[in-house]
Enzyme design. Sequence first.
Site, short mmCIF file in Angstrom:
data_model
loop_
_atom_site.label_atom_id
_atom_site.label_comp_id
_atom_site.label_asym_id
_atom_site.label_seq_id
_atom_site.Cartn_x
_atom_site.Cartn_y
_atom_site.Cartn_z
N HIS A 135 1.16 5.81 0.46
CA HIS A 135 0.25 4.70 0.73
C HIS A 135 0.68 3.50 -0.08
O HIS A 135 1.53 3.59 -0.98
CB HIS A 135 -1.19 5.09 0.39
CG HIS A 135 -1.81 5.99 1.41
ND1 HIS A 135 -2.10 5.58 2.70
CD2 HIS A 135 -2.20 7.29 1.34
CE1 HIS A 135 -2.64 6.58 3.36
NE2 HIS A 135 -2.71 7.64 2.57
N ASP A 165 1.11 -2.99 2.12
CA ASP A 165 0.94 -2.79 3.56
C ASP A 165 1.17 -4.06 4.37
O ASP A 165 1.88 -4.06 5.38
CB ASP A 165 -0.45 -2.26 3.87
CG ASP A 165 -0.58 -0.78 3.60
OD1 ASP A 165 0.44 -0.12 3.31
OD2 ASP A 165 -1.71 -0.26 3.67
#
Length: 381
Positions: A135, A165
């Site tokens: 992540h 991200d």
Amino acid sequence: MAAAGTGPGPLAGVRVVELAGIGPGPFAGMLLADLGADVVRVDRPGGQPLGIDPARDVTGRNKRSVVIDLKADGGPDAVLDLAERADVLIEGWRPGVAERLGVGPGPCLARNPKLVYGRMTGWGQDGPLAASAGHDIGYTAVTGALGMIGPAGGPPAIPANLLGDYAGGSLYLVVGVLAALHHARTEDGSGQVVDAAIVDGTSHLTAMTHGMLAAGAWQDRRGANLLDGGCPFYGVYETADGGWMAVGALERPFYDEFARLLGLDERTAADRDDPARWEKLRRAVAARFCTRTRQEWTEVFDGTDACVAPVLSLREAPAHPHLAARGTYTEHAGAVQPAPAPRFSATPGALRRPPAVPGADAAEVARDWDLPVPMPEEGSR
């Protein structure tokens, strides 16, 4: 709050297939759609594990959706039919997944040699961690970016999942896809695979800092540098009501204006020039900010060159006078959300469609893309 604009966008006529996922892939698809591309999202039966209603998922705006079961007979062929008619395909699965499902770069580029095949992953398509889960927080951790953020005496601060991200991931995927699309449309151009890894993009974002580090102008630790809260005139301070003000008075004229409006005496303000006295200056600045509320300080600094701004929440930001005047936020399909960015003088973007509901646009897409067989509506299989 400004109404959603109308316009074709500079990518009008560009067809994009988005193999549904979560996080940076959908955001990249939204950005391409905001710029005018016709983005068709291929959803899996049962939808994505987002935990929110797809009709409220802002990253699904300006897209259309079809549902295809890639594990069923004819599923891969249906995606290849879309890829054959598309300019771009983006996917965000682990390396090898698209290949195992029959929709990897090989068969897609065989059907459409001009196709740009964009791959969005955390670790990239190769390397020791390529097949591992991950992540944003892990990707930014190993690049050194996360370690730069936070106070000197505390742990690294987590900037939500914006840094990895979206900044290091989605935006680099979109830049790569558009560059590859430009190449594909040249006379001798061809399609290709764009490997957008969050670790690569996030590392790339630290280029200036690496230059400063090499030049001896950056210390490799938190809270010790000009732009990481180490200096007292680039940081955040609490106000009397528990709010916060952000100070970025780096250049001398801006700092002088800041010190004057804050009410620092000349001797204290002069501590700027001696890093050894920065902690004393920081305490003085903090003490002054504690004497008034966030709103009161906002009014003091409003319209000046002191480079001071209130720290607003997500719900507060759309009402900020400057953002409201520019229409930075808009309300569309019952949700307050950021308006398309950046802006174009000749081909402005627009919010044309609400967030796509899985499978709702199958018939429309089949007609518009001239697909050989109709696609099933969600719930009709």
